[in-house]
Design a protein around this motif. Structure first.
Motif, PDB file in Angstrom:
ATOM      1  N   TYR A  41       4.551  13.661   6.994  1.00  0.00           N
ATOM      2  CA  TYR A  41       4.260  12.273   6.653  1.00  0.00           C
ATOM      3  C   TYR A  41       4.902  11.319   7.642  1.00  0.00           C
ATOM      4  O   TYR A  41       4.259  10.377   8.123  1.00  0.00           O
ATOM      5  N   TRP A  84      -7.367  -0.939  -1.463  1.00  0.00           N
ATOM      6  CA  TRP A  84      -6.753   0.013  -2.401  1.00  0.00           C
ATOM      7  C   TRP A  84      -7.665   1.195  -2.722  1.00  0.00           C
ATOM      8  O   TRP A  84      -7.190   2.250  -3.163  1.00  0.00           O
ATOM      9  N   ASN A 117       0.913   2.751  -5.349  1.00  0.00           N
ATOM     10  CA  ASN A 117       1.165   3.983  -6.094  1.00  0.00           C
ATOM     11  C   ASN A 117       1.609   3.669  -7.520  1.00  0.00           C
ATOM     12  O   ASN A 117       1.187   4.323  -8.476  1.00  0.00           O
ATOM     13  N   GLU A 163      -9.279   2.960  -0.523  1.00  0.00           N
ATOM     14  CA  GLU A 163      -9.235   3.970   0.542  1.00  0.00           C
ATOM     15  C   GLU A 163      -8.383   5.187   0.176  1.00  0.00           C
ATOM     16  O   GLU A 163      -8.835   6.321   0.339  1.00  0.00           O
ATOM     17  N   PRO A 164      -7.134   5.018  -0.301  1.00  0.00           N
ATOM     18  CA  PRO A 164      -6.366   6.215  -0.657  1.00  0.00           C
ATOM     19  C   PRO A 164      -6.982   6.994  -1.800  1.00  0.00           C
ATOM     20  O   PRO A 164      -6.814   8.211  -1.890  1.00  0.00           O
ATOM     21  N   TYR A 221      -9.551   9.085   0.082  1.00  0.00           N
ATOM     22  CA  TYR A 221      -8.879  10.087   0.920  1.00  0.00           C
ATOM     23  C   TYR A 221      -8.252  11.203   0.078  1.00  0.00           C
ATOM     24  O   TYR A 221      -8.454  12.381   0.345  1.00  0.00           O
ATOM     25  N   LYS A 222      -7.482  10.822  -0.928  1.00  0.00           N
ATOM     26  CA  LYS A 222      -6.759  11.823  -1.709  1.00  0.00           C
ATOM     27  C   LYS A 222      -7.689  12.660  -2.567  1.00  0.00           C
ATOM     28  O   LYS A 222      -7.439  13.853  -2.783  1.00  0.00           O
ATOM     29  N   GLN A 244      -9.066  14.375   6.739  1.00  0.00           N
ATOM     30  CA  GLN A 244      -8.988  12.916   6.801  1.00  0.00           C
ATOM     31  C   GLN A 244      -9.846  12.352   7.928  1.00  0.00           C
ATOM     32  O   GLN A 244     -10.402  11.248   7.800  1.00  0.00           O
ATOM     33  N   PHE A 293      -2.332   4.380  -8.290  1.00  0.00           N
ATOM     34  CA  PHE A 293      -2.728   5.648  -7.693  1.00  0.00           C
ATOM     35  C   PHE A 293      -2.062   6.874  -8.300  1.00  0.00           C
ATOM     36  O   PHE A 293      -2.731   7.873  -8.581  1.00  0.00           O
ATOM     37  N   ASN A 347       0.812  -1.218   0.000  1.00  0.00           N
ATOM     38  CA  ASN A 347       0.000   0.000   0.000  1.00  0.00           C
ATOM     39  C   ASN A 347       0.844   1.265   0.000  1.00  0.00           C
ATOM     40  O   ASN A 347       0.462   2.277  -0.593  1.00  0.00           O
ATOM     41  N   SER A 365      -4.233   9.679 -10.125  1.00  0.00           N
ATOM     42  CA  SER A 365      -4.363  10.991  -9.498  1.00  0.00           C
ATOM     43  C   SER A 365      -3.810  12.092 -10.391  1.00  0.00           C
ATOM     44  O   SER A 365      -4.393  13.178 -10.487  1.00  0.00           O
ATOM     45  N   TYR A 378      -5.160  -1.809   4.445  1.00  0.00           N
ATOM     46  CA  TYR A 378      -6.382  -1.164   3.960  1.00  0.00           C
ATOM     47  C   TYR A 378      -6.601  -1.501   2.487  1.00  0.00           C
ATOM     48  O   TYR A 378      -5.683  -1.866   1.764  1.00  0.00           O
TER      49      TYR A 378
END
Length: 300
Positions: free
Chosen positions: A197, A168, A78, A170-171, A174-175, A132, A82, A73, A86, A166
């Protein structure tokens, strides 16, 4: 359309090159890969030295599954989806704003570069954590989001690596929600983000660790193991049916908005959710959940 395809493809190569650089280069302190490794080892040592649940094995239930989740994750997710997604969505969003004569900078309230660095970082931290916290509440209140969040709550024995177990999706959630608030604040360089971070990762690891700490008076500001274990409790009173203690790094929001709940020492409470014994136990099926679950039911 070609522009978006080019962004999507270049995101893969750019991130792959970045990931290789992180693995090879040890000369910069803000190396996210080795930063995660160092934080994880330190918190695991604390678990071993000061275990709260003394009968819990060092290699607890699902230790290796959660360790795999942690690296997948944090880095591979990424690479697979992700970053490319993104970057493409951000460009599409900017283009849509451009059609109506706006840009992301049109919403910018101030530029953090004009503020003292400590103040800019503090604002970034507070805003991102509050957004968040609200997103976390949505994951519990919206049924289709809760289906994704169940992966995280399928943890049956708490340990530091459970922090990054978590789904995939979820981010992505969130993002996406965090994009506009952060754009309003302004830009940050990579080292600034790394400070926040690493702090958030450390607190998150500690929250899930086998440690019986609450930080004294600081428990009203920072999430902690004794508070967060109740977020994972299988049984909660009816007035808290959507969950409690939603804080990620800060517990402050739960105390302000009355979602805090620490009735007693929760060291030995059962973790999970209703019917979690029927929930997939391996990475592949958890990753495919809930689509796999629906397909499985249809076959029956």
């Amino acid at each position: 359309m070609q522009k978006y395809l080019d962004i999507f493809k270049s995101s893969y190569s750019d991130y792959w090159n970045y990931l290789k650089y992180e693995l090879i280069d040890l000369n910069h302190w803000d190396n996210f890969f080795y930063g995660l490794v160092v934080i994880s080892i330190l918190v695991w040592i604390l678990e071993i030295a000061f275990p709260w649940r003394k009968n819990q094995a060092i290699f607890r239930k699902d230790f290796w599954l959660d360790t795999f989740y942690m690296f997948f994750n944090f880095f591979l997710l990424n690479l697979i989806v992700f970053i490319a997604l993104s970057n493409t969505v951000a460009e599409l969003f900017n283009d849509v704003l451009g059609i109506i004569g706006l840009s992301v900078s049109s919403f910018q309230l101030f530029d953090v570069d004009e503020l003292p660095k400590w103040l800019g970082l503090f604002i970034f931290f507070i805003v991102s954590d509050f957004v968040q916290w609200n997103t976390h509440r949505l994951l519990h209140r919206v049924p289709w989001l809760w289906n994704f969040h169940k992966v995280h709550h399928s943890v049956k024995e708490m340990g530091f690596a459970a922090h990054l177990r978590y789904h995939w999706m979820e981010p992505v959630v969130y993002k996406s929600i965090l994009y506009i608030p952060i754009a309003i604040i302004g830009g940050f360089d990579a080292q600034d983000v790394a400070i926040v971070y690493f702090f958030s990762i450390a607190i998150g690891h500690l929250n899930h660790a086998n440690l019986g700490w609450d930080y004294g008076v600081l428990k009203y500001f920072f999430n902690n193991p004794k508070m967060h274990i109740w977020h994972h409790a299988k049984e909660l009173p009816s007035h808290t049916k959507y969950g409690v203690n939603y804080g990620l790094t800060l517990s402050l929001w739960d105390y302000i908005f009355k979602t805090d709940y620490v009735p007693h020492n929760g060291r030995d409470i059962e973790l999970g959710f209703e019917d979690d014994d029927k929930f997939p136990k391996d990475f592949m099926r958890q990753t495919a959940y809930p689509a796999f679950q629906r397909k499985h039911k249809q076959k029956k």
